[in-house]
Design a protein around this motif. Structure first.
Motif, PDB file in Angstrom:
ATOM      1  N   ASP A 118       0.220   8.130   7.322  1.00  0.00           N
ATOM      2  CA  ASP A 118       0.243   8.028   5.866  1.00  0.00           C
ATOM      3  C   ASP A 118       1.661   7.674   5.447  1.00  0.00           C
ATOM      4  OD1 ASP A 118      -2.486   8.751   5.446  1.00  0.00           O
ATOM      5  OD2 ASP A 118      -1.943  10.841   5.856  1.00  0.00           O
ATOM      6  N   ILE A 119       1.810   6.511   4.814  1.00  0.00           N
ATOM      7  CA  ILE A 119       3.122   5.982   4.426  1.00  0.00           C
ATOM      8  C   ILE A 119       3.186   5.902   2.916  1.00  0.00           C
ATOM      9  CG2 ILE A 119       4.720   4.041   4.673  1.00  0.00           C
ATOM     10  CD1 ILE A 119       3.261   3.297   7.254  1.00  0.00           C
ATOM     11  N   SER A 120       4.223   6.503   2.334  1.00  0.00           N
ATOM     12  CA  SER A 120       4.373   6.473   0.882  1.00  0.00           C
ATOM     13  C   SER A 120       5.853   6.435   0.521  1.00  0.00           C
ATOM     14  CB  SER A 120       3.710   7.706   0.240  1.00  0.00           C
ATOM     15  OG  SER A 120       4.334   8.897   0.692  1.00  0.00           O
ATOM     16  N   GLY A 121       6.139   6.153  -0.740  1.00  0.00           N
ATOM     17  CA  GLY A 121       7.532   6.108  -1.166  1.00  0.00           C
ATOM     18  C   GLY A 121       7.680   5.462  -2.528  1.00  0.00           C
ATOM     19  N   THR A 122       8.918   5.140  -2.864  1.00  0.00           N
ATOM     20  CA  THR A 122       9.209   4.541  -4.172  1.00  0.00           C
ATOM     21  C   THR A 122      10.263   3.446  -4.032  1.00  0.00           C
ATOM     22  OG1 THR A 122      10.936   6.182  -4.640  1.00  0.00           O
ATOM     23  CG2 THR A 122       8.703   6.688  -5.417  1.00  0.00           C
ATOM     24  N   PHE A 123      10.176   2.468  -4.930  1.00  0.00           N
ATOM     25  CA  PHE A 123      11.222   1.458  -5.124  1.00  0.00           C
ATOM     26  C   PHE A 123      11.763   1.627  -6.540  1.00  0.00           C
ATOM     27  CE2 PHE A 123       8.910  -0.472  -1.652  1.00  0.00           C
ATOM     28  CZ  PHE A 123       9.885  -1.139  -0.914  1.00  0.00           C
ATOM     29  N   ASN A 124      13.052   1.760  -6.659  1.00  0.00           N
ATOM     30  CA  ASN A 124      13.666   1.776  -7.988  1.00  0.00           C
ATOM     31  C   ASN A 124      13.810   0.343  -8.503  1.00  0.00           C
ATOM     32  OD1 ASN A 124      13.787   4.503  -7.887  1.00  0.00           O
ATOM     33  ND2 ASN A 124      16.018   4.653  -7.763  1.00  0.00           N
TER      34      ASN A 124
END
Length: 440
Positions: A122-128
């Motif tokens: 499970d891969i997740s995250g954010t880009f500003n």
């Protein structure tokens, strides 16, 4: 001929020559070990080619094409003109979280065992909001409508299910391939479109069911990267640029956590073209088999000269001290039996655990030598002496192989003790007046 038979210098020269001659089959067995190890590697490659190779997850990151303008001089018409070139910007996530479970299993190709695995990640995250000011690129030259969300994967045959990207609650399908080879040469991509004028945080997540063989590695592309992996495999090796911050390994498996900052690696969060490589920062898990019999056999054969030399030395002292003549042919046969031990060890260790194979091979060799020595010396006492000395040598080598980190220390101490014993038992021999017939 009689003088040669009893000449001590001729005897020493002959024994030395035989010992050196026996090193030839020793080198041949070393080559055989390398050949069998290569065959094992070939079996691993064959299974991996059908199941999935070693995998490295590189990314995710966003690649955005842009136009760059360069001056080009034409020698044909002597005109300097401006040429438009298409290149890519690469943006890394601000936050990256990867959690997953690895399910290894053993496969067989002939007599060889190969470790393959299924993993669910499970891969997740954010880009500003993308900060492109530092790159000195005009906003109008950036093709935001052609940006790609890229996940680098070494072997795409390992993907088991369709992969979908959830981008700010919008579902986007992945396609095979990468828009540029600046960072990765193989992977999957999803087309995105954003408004560069909107100050926004972009969230993403995806699930990846991936097959592979022996290794699963990752790259810490996030400004903050958190990875958690678990498995029922009880013999992992944590390798690469980073070791886990926390890990727990027991008979039931392992659990490991990594927390890596962008300050820990040598590339920024955004750059253009192929200025940086993320490969040197990769890290992860090697799923090792508990025993590598070829490496242990190779390490044991490095002591063959010790076995041959010390056995011949014992035979020689028996001749000198007991006035018993041992023919050079008998030296050769005894030496060959010591060499055969390594072929037994190599072949048996391919079917049994190495320690058990070592014991079986040592007992077989000791029994053969004991029977032969008993036949030629006609002495139970001398037979027990030689067999006991060889048994101590085999035990000594066995201990050295088990204590790999302390092999040099234990080996040096052992050789020192052996030299001391040889000097002690030979201290009263008058080497100037010695002969092999008992005449004063």
């Amino acid at each position: 001929m009689k003088n040669l038979k009893t000449n001590i210098y001729f005897k020493v020269t002959t024994i030395t020559f035989i010992g050196l001659l026996l090193l030839i089959p020793t080198f041949m067995i070393e080559n055989l070990i390398s050949e069998r190890e290569w065959t094992q590697d070939e079996a691993i490659r064959e299974v991996s080619a059908k199941w999935g190779e070693e995998q490295t997850i590189s990314g995710p990151f966003i690649s955005i094409p842009y136009h760059r303008y360069v001056k080009q001089f034409s020698q044909k018409d002597s005109i300097e003109k401006i040429v438009q070139i298409k290149e890519h910007l690469h943006v890394l996530p601000t936050k990256l979280n990867i959690s997953g479970n690895i399910n290894p299993e053993k496969r067989h190709r002939g007599i060889y065992e190969i470790v393959v695995y299924n993993s669910k990640l499970d891969i997740s995250g954010t880009f500003n909001q993308f900060d492109l000011k530092a790159l000195d690129i005009q906003t109008e030259d950036i093709l935001f409508d052609q940006m790609q969300f890229v996940v680098g994967i070494n072997d795409l045959r390992g993907i088991e299910k369709q992969v979908s990207l959830n981008w700010n609650k919008e579902k986007v399908s992945f396609n095979s391939g990468v828009p540029t080879n600046d960072i990765v040469g193989s992977g999957i991509n999803a087309s995105l479109a954003i408004n560069p004028n909107v100050d926004k945080i972009y969230n993403f997540d995806l699930s990846l069911d991936l097959k592979g063989s022996q290794k699963l590695y990752f790259t810490p592309v996030g400004k903050v990267t958190d990875i958690n992996l678990s498995s029922e495999w009880s013999n992992p090796s944590f390798n690469g640029a980073f070791l886990p911050d926390n890990r727990e390994v027991n008979d039931k498996g392992f659990n490991a956590d990594w927390n890596i900052l962008h300050l820990n690696r040598n590339y920024p969060q955004i750059w253009a073209g192929s200025q940086h490589s993320i490969d040197p920062s990769s890290f992860g898990i090697d799923l090792l088999l508990p025993v590598d019999n070829y490496q242990k056999t190779y390490r044991s054969i490095r002591y063959a000269i010790l076995f041959i030399g010390f056995t011949f030395l014992v035979f020689f002292f028996i001749e000198v001290l007991n006035k018993i003549f041992i023919h050079p042919i008998q030296y050769i046969l005894a030496g060959v039996s010591l060499i055969v031990f390594y072929t037994l060890l190599l072949s048996i260790s391919e079917h049994l655990k190495f320690n058990l194979a070592f014991i079986v091979s040592a007992i077989a060799t000791l029994s053969l030598i004991a029977g032969y020595v008993r036949a030629i010396l006609k002495s139970g006492k001398l037979t027990m002496l030689i067999t006991g000395i060889l048994a101590v040598l085999y035990t000594f080598i066995f201990v050295i192989i088990q204590l790999q980190d302390y092999a040099l220390l234990i080996g040096s101490i052992g050789l020192f003790i052996i030299l001391g014993l040889v000097m002690y038992f030979s201290r009263k021999i008058d080497w100037y007046n010695i002969n092999l017939e008992g005449e004063k």
